[in-house]
Enzyme design. Sequence first.
Site, PDB file in Angstrom:
ATOM      1  N   GLU A   1       1.453   6.165  -6.946  1.00 22.08           N
ATOM      2  CA  GLU A   1       0.327   7.038  -7.388  1.00 22.08           C
ATOM      3  C   GLU A   1       0.607   9.316  -7.406  1.00 22.08           C
ATOM      4  O   GLU A   1       0.530   9.065  -8.628  1.00 22.08           O
ATOM      5  CB  GLU A   1      -1.347   6.816  -6.641  1.00 22.08           C
ATOM      6  CG  GLU A   1      -1.210   5.472  -6.946  1.00 22.08           C
ATOM      7  CD  GLU A   1      -2.722   4.711  -6.379  1.00 22.08           C
ATOM      8  OE1 GLU A   1      -3.874   5.777  -5.633  1.00 22.08           O
ATOM      9  OE2 GLU A   1      -2.306   3.964  -6.071  1.00 22.08           O
TER      10      GLU A   1
ATOM     11  N   TYR B   1       0.961  -0.965  -0.127  1.00 19.44           N
ATOM     12  CA  TYR B   1      -0.014   0.259   0.016  1.00 19.44           C
ATOM     13  C   TYR B   1       0.555   1.658   0.092  1.00 19.44           C
ATOM     14  O   TYR B   1       0.727   2.072  -0.988  1.00 19.44           O
ATOM     15  CB  TYR B   1      -0.908  -0.304   1.337  1.00 19.44           C
ATOM     16  CG  TYR B   1      -1.702   1.655   0.877  1.00 19.44           C
ATOM     17  CD1 TYR B   1      -2.991   0.763   0.365  1.00 19.44           C
ATOM     18  CD2 TYR B   1      -1.743   2.132   2.326  1.00 19.44           C
ATOM     19  CE1 TYR B   1      -4.396   2.251   0.358  1.00 19.44           C
ATOM     20  CE2 TYR B   1      -2.470   3.481   2.059  1.00 19.44           C
ATOM     21  CZ  TYR B   1      -3.342   3.263   1.284  1.00 19.44           C
ATOM     22  OH  TYR B   1      -4.705   3.971   1.062  1.00 19.44           O
TER      23      TYR B   1
END
Length: 221
Positions: free
Chosen positions: A154, A147
């Site tokens: 991102e 994550y």
Amino acid sequence: MAGFLSLLRRIYLSVYNWTVFVGWFQVLYLAVKTVRESGHQHVYSAVERPLQLAQTAAILEIFHSLVGLVRSPVSATLPQIASRLYLTWFILWSFPQTQTHILVTSLVISWSITEIIRYSFFGLKEALGFAPSWLLWLRYSTFLLLYPTGITSEVGLIYVALPFIKESEKYCIRMPNKWNFSFDFFYAAILALGIYVPGSPHMYGYMLGQRKKALSKSKKE
């Protein structure tokens, strides 16, 4: 009738999960193969189509949550899928200048490993009624590393895209127009970056809670 509908539900979700699993497996295979043979600059071109198909298929998961096919709340499903679709279509596909960046490789590998584990876990649960304990542990533990690497990739790629977004003015709506409305995609991208600040820790905390619940439940069983 209820038993028949339950069977249809399990068949549908099994087919869905294993189909998307195959898509993400292809993404991971092509990404690793391309990095080894050609370098990270060519990863996106190698994985573009299967990545787009696998990620866009996740829109169905919002529908699954809304109609009660799965127990995942829409409040947890929607933000994650929306952010990934944003990266897939409105950053990587829309701005080719980002496609050769090394963060594409870390993004694709983080996403694909996560999804291969997740879809195989739910695929087995729907098809057989259970998943092995080692897969349960992977499902609720690998996010501890993947994550942060995924989110960092991102955010990094949105940041990399900013000058190209500003220069191109793609997706911008300028006044005057018949709707008397303006929209600047550059500032929307900055807003998206801002949402990651409170959103990422919140989602990470949610997943930690889910991990604790799932692993403690498995120990009791």
